[in-house]
Design a protein around this motif. Structure first.
Motif, PDB file in Angstrom:
ATOM      1  N   SER A  10      91.640  53.665 108.108  1.00 53.46           N
ATOM      2  CA  SER A  10      91.663  52.428 107.335  1.00 53.46           C
ATOM      3  C   SER A  10      90.572  52.429 106.264  1.00 53.46           C
ATOM      4  O   SER A  10      90.812  52.032 105.121  1.00 53.46           O
ATOM      5  N   ILE A  11      89.391  52.896 106.623  1.00 52.30           N
ATOM      6  CA  ILE A  11      88.283  52.965 105.660  1.00 52.30           C
ATOM      7  C   ILE A  11      88.616  53.939 104.537  1.00 52.30           C
ATOM      8  O   ILE A  11      88.401  53.641 103.352  1.00 52.30           O
ATOM      9  N   GLU A  12      89.149  55.102 104.872  1.00 55.36           N
ATOM     10  CA  GLU A  12      89.512  56.092 103.852  1.00 55.36           C
ATOM     11  C   GLU A  12      90.582  55.549 102.909  1.00 55.36           C
ATOM     12  O   GLU A  12      90.537  55.773 101.704  1.00 55.36           O
ATOM     13  N   ARG A  13      91.542  54.812 103.455  1.00 47.71           N
ATOM     14  CA  ARG A  13      92.597  54.232 102.628  1.00 47.71           C
ATOM     15  C   ARG A  13      92.024  53.216 101.645  1.00 47.71           C
ATOM     16  O   ARG A  13      92.396  53.199 100.465  1.00 47.71           O
ATOM     17  N   GLU A  14      91.110  52.370 102.109  1.00 46.91           N
ATOM     18  CA  GLU A  14      90.485  51.374 101.228  1.00 46.91           C
ATOM     19  C   GLU A  14      89.637  52.041 100.150  1.00 46.91           C
ATOM     20  O   GLU A  14      89.630  51.600  99.007  1.00 46.91           O
ATOM     21  N   LYS A  15      88.923  53.109 100.508  1.00 48.39           N
ATOM     22  CA  LYS A  15      88.124  53.831  99.525  1.00 48.39           C
ATOM     23  C   LYS A  15      89.010  54.409  98.430  1.00 48.39           C
ATOM     24  O   LYS A  15      88.684  54.315  97.244  1.00 48.39           O
ATOM     25  N   LYS A  16      90.144  54.979  98.807  1.00 52.61           N
ATOM     26  CA  LYS A  16      91.066  55.537  97.818  1.00 52.61           C
ATOM     27  C   LYS A  16      91.664  54.435  96.942  1.00 52.61           C
ATOM     28  O   LYS A  16      91.788  54.585  95.735  1.00 52.61           O
ATOM     29  N   LYS A  17      92.043  53.326  97.574  1.00 46.08           N
ATOM     30  CA  LYS A  17      92.667  52.233  96.842  1.00 46.08           C
ATOM     31  C   LYS A  17      91.707  51.639  95.813  1.00 46.08           C
ATOM     32  O   LYS A  17      92.106  51.357  94.683  1.00 46.08           O
ATOM     33  N   LEU A  18      90.435  51.477  96.201  1.00 46.73           N
ATOM     34  CA  LEU A  18      89.444  50.901  95.303  1.00 46.73           C
ATOM     35  C   LEU A  18      88.804  51.926  94.387  1.00 46.73           C
ATOM     36  O   LEU A  18      88.186  51.560  93.384  1.00 46.73           O
TER      37      LEU A  18
END
Length: 46
Positions: A10-18
């Motif tokens: 979840s953290i990796e996904r948010e980092k990529k999205k932002l």
């Protein structure tokens, strides 16, 4: 599914999205927490 692994994904996904680094994500989390604390403080004490 392991809860820790789900959280890491979840953290990796948010980092990529932002488009931010770990450090940038920490600042975003800090500022969001400070903003929420300020709102709660205003609602309770004023």
């Amino acid at each position: 599914m392991n809860l820790i692994e789900a959280h890491k994904r979840s953290i990796e996904r948010e980092k990529k999205k932002l488009g931010v680094s770990d450090y940038g994500l920490l600042w975003i989390s800090f500022l969001r927490g400070a903003f929420v604390a300020l709102i709660i403080e205003r609602l309770i004490f004023h």
